[in-house]
Write a protein that holds these residues in place. Structure first.
Motif, mmCIF file in Angstrom:
data_model
loop_
_atom_site.group_PDB
_atom_site.id
_atom_site.type_symbol
_atom_site.label_atom_id
_atom_site.label_comp_id
_atom_site.label_asym_id
_atom_site.label_seq_id
_atom_site.Cartn_x
_atom_site.Cartn_y
_atom_site.Cartn_z
ATOM 1 N N ILE A 139 0.842 -1.201 0.000
ATOM 2 C CA ILE A 139 0.000 0.000 0.000
ATOM 3 C C ILE A 139 0.879 1.253 0.000
ATOM 4 O O ILE A 139 0.639 2.194 -0.766
ATOM 5 C CB ILE A 139 -0.972 -0.007 1.196
ATOM 6 N N ASP A 140 1.915 1.264 0.837
ATOM 7 C CA ASP A 140 2.823 2.419 0.897
ATOM 8 C C ASP A 140 3.508 2.644 -0.446
ATOM 9 O O ASP A 140 3.662 3.789 -0.888
ATOM 10 C CB ASP A 140 3.870 2.222 1.997
ATOM 11 N N GLN A 141 3.929 1.564 -1.112
ATOM 12 C CA GLN A 141 4.597 1.694 -2.410
ATOM 13 C C GLN A 141 3.628 2.228 -3.461
ATOM 14 O O GLN A 141 3.990 3.073 -4.271
ATOM 15 C CB GLN A 141 5.175 0.352 -2.860
ATOM 16 N N GLU A 142 2.395 1.744 -3.442
ATOM 17 C CA GLU A 142 1.386 2.241 -4.385
ATOM 18 C C GLU A 142 1.157 3.736 -4.176
ATOM 19 O O GLU A 142 1.070 4.495 -5.141
ATOM 20 C CB GLU A 142 0.067 1.484 -4.209
ATOM 21 N N ARG A 143 1.078 4.166 -2.934
ATOM 22 C CA ARG A 143 0.891 5.596 -2.636
ATOM 23 C C ARG A 143 2.078 6.412 -3.143
ATOM 24 O O ARG A 143 1.904 7.480 -3.724
ATOM 25 C CB ARG A 143 0.714 5.801 -1.138
ATOM 26 N N ASN B 210 1.969 9.327 -5.941
ATOM 27 C CA ASN B 210 2.460 10.667 -5.624
ATOM 28 C C ASN B 210 3.535 11.103 -6.612
ATOM 29 O O ASN B 210 3.541 12.247 -7.070
ATOM 30 C CB ASN B 210 2.993 10.723 -4.192
ATOM 31 N N SER B 211 4.441 10.195 -6.970
ATOM 32 C CA SER B 211 5.484 10.515 -7.948
ATOM 33 C C SER B 211 4.876 10.840 -9.306
ATOM 34 O O SER B 211 5.296 11.771 -9.983
ATOM 35 C CB SER B 211 6.456 9.342 -8.103
ATOM 36 N N TYR B 212 3.887 10.070 -9.696
ATOM 37 C CA TYR B 212 3.216 10.301 -10.977
ATOM 38 C C TYR B 212 2.577 11.686 -10.994
ATOM 39 O O TYR B 212 2.742 12.441 -11.940
ATOM 40 C CB TYR B 212 2.167 9.225 -11.224
ATOM 41 N N HIS B 213 1.859 12.027 -9.915
ATOM 42 C CA HIS B 213 1.183 13.321 -9.867
ATOM 43 C C HIS B 213 2.182 14.475 -9.831
ATOM 44 O O HIS B 213 1.949 15.515 -10.444
ATOM 45 C CB HIS B 213 0.228 13.389 -8.671
ATOM 46 N N GLN B 214 3.285 14.290 -9.124
ATOM 47 C CA GLN B 214 4.306 15.345 -9.092
ATOM 48 C C GLN B 214 4.922 15.544 -10.471
ATOM 49 O O GLN B 214 5.167 16.661 -10.899
ATOM 50 C CB GLN B 214 5.374 15.008 -8.070
ATOM 51 N N GLY B 215 5.160 14.452 -11.192
ATOM 52 C CA GLY B 215 5.697 14.542 -12.547
ATOM 53 C C GLY B 215 4.730 15.221 -13.496
ATOM 54 O O GLY B 215 5.124 16.025 -14.338
#
Length: 65
Positions: free
Chosen positions: A47-51, A55-60
């Motif tokens: 779950i933590d890795q998915e989050r 988050n990385s995708y949205h920041q990119g």
């Protein structure tokens, strides 16, 4: 993914849902999203890795504009 939680699905529920006994990432609506995992820690780590991935995708995506 921020609405996911780790929950253990026991034998009775696993029979009803047609899934294996184990730990699952479950949405607040009760949908099984991923699993089974053998331990609570493994499920939480997933779950933590998915989050983190989301988050990385949205920041990119934000940095593109």
């Amino acid at each position: 993914m921020k609405d996911l939680m780790a929950r253990h699905v026991r034998e009775e529920e696993s029979d009803r849902r047609g899934v294996e006994v184990g730990w699952y990432a479950i949405s607040t609506a009760g949908a099984l999203c991923s699993g089974p995992f053998s331990t609570h820690a493994a499920c939480e780590a997933h779950i933590d890795q998915e989050r983190a991935d989301i988050n990385s995708y949205h920041q990119g995506a934000t940095n593109l504009h």
